[in-house]
Enzyme design. Structure first.
Site, PDB file in Angstrom:
ATOM      1  N   SER A   1      -6.916   6.067  -0.326  1.00 50.31           N
ATOM      2  CA  SER A   1      -5.797   6.311  -1.237  1.00 50.31           C
ATOM      3  C   SER A   1      -6.158   5.677  -2.577  1.00 50.31           C
ATOM      4  O   SER A   1      -7.039   4.810  -2.648  1.00 50.31           O
ATOM      5  CB  SER A   1      -4.523   5.668  -0.687  1.00 50.31           C
TER       6      SER A   1
ATOM      7  N   TYR B   1       1.343  -1.503   2.316  1.00 52.47           N
ATOM      8  CA  TYR B   1       0.610  -0.249   2.209  1.00 52.47           C
ATOM      9  C   TYR B   1      -0.722  -0.452   1.494  1.00 52.47           C
ATOM     10  O   TYR B   1      -1.767   0.021   1.951  1.00 52.47           O
ATOM     11  CB  TYR B   1       1.451   0.786   1.458  1.00 52.47           C
TER      12      TYR B   1
END
Length: 268
Positions: free
Chosen positions: A144, A157
């Site tokens: 990501s 996250y």
């Protein structure tokens, strides 16, 4: 692009929607035989209905048994397995350490890392015996922009995606020269179903529900684009193909140019 994956067999973990589903469609378009592992029974039913040639296994990707069942189903259907892709993930909706109650940390940490990190380990481990038998073995995991920049998620996250980044490097080192291991690091994406966490009470909340998300995504990157799951999927196709045979431990950053976001834009 035509036939980049012709004759190859692939297992896509986390394939019921978003980037995972787009990868399935792109792989099929490029000639691959595709199997999937997906937790949501409704999404599995949709996959089976819309793509009858896809081998669908329902199960939790964070468990050993589900991954082993999915690999066995793929190998039985296709005579082996050449490509493993993992697109599994959950989101914390930018929860900072300041806003994370101490009594939630244990459960939230376990849920986040179980899903975003352990699922990748289990899928790779389960696939290894079949990948070692393949003439063109490839693993493509999902990082990501949060694997590289703060602010693209909350503390849990971002930490989990940094862990996946480290995993890609470690696996590429450990499995060379037999198996290539690379990743795609998508930026913010429209049309996904990336959901929240049970431990934080946000499982019914989905990233696309964010107001004005398309405009916000386009505004924050130099290319001024709001990328879709389909945009990201071609990075997986490239890394899974022989066109990328010289790459391992590498990352395709399909993020609209985040790495140059701090540079001044050219005058129009």
């Amino acid at each position: 692009m035509t036939g980049w994956l012709e004759g190859r067999s692939a297992l896509v973990v986390g394939a019921g929607s978003g980037i995972g589903r787009a990868v399935v469609d792109a792989f099929l378009a490029e000639g691959a035989c595709v199997a999937v592992l997906e937790r949501d029974p409704e999404k599995c039913a949709t996959l089976s209905s819309e793509l009858p040639d896809v081998v669908v296994t329902t199960g939790d990707a964070a468990t050993r048994v589900a991954n082993e069942r999915a690999v066995a189903a793929a190998a039985n259907a296709f005579g082996g397995l050449d490509i493993l892709v993992n697109c599994v993930g959950i989101f914390d909706f930018y929860r900072s350490i300041e806003d994370l109650d101490a009594n939630l940390i244990d459960d939230a940490f376990d849920e986040m890392f179980r899903t975003n990190v352990k699922s990748h380990l289990h899928s790779v481990k389960a696939a290894l015996p079949q990948l070692h038998r393949s003439a063109h073995p490839v693993v493509v995991l999902t990082e990501s922009t949060s694997s590289y920049y703060p602010g693209r998620g909350g503390v849990l996250y971002v930490a989990s995606k940094f862990a996946v980044r480290g995993m890609v490097i470690a696996l590429a080192h450990d499995l060379a020269p037999d198996i290539r291991v690379n990743a795609v690091a998508p930026g913010g994406t429209v049309g996904t179903d990336l959901r929240g966490m049970a431990s934080l009470g946000s499982t019914q909340r989905s990233v696309p529900d964010t107001p004005a998300r398309r405009a916000e995504l386009a505004e924050r990157v130099p290319l001024c684009v709001a990328l879709s799951a389909e945009d990201h999927a071609w990075g997986y196709v490239f890394l899974a193909s022989d066109r990328a045979r010289g790459l391992t431990g590498e990352v395709v950053h399909s993020d609209g140019g985040m790495r140059v976001a701090a540079a001044p834009r050219k005058r129009q």
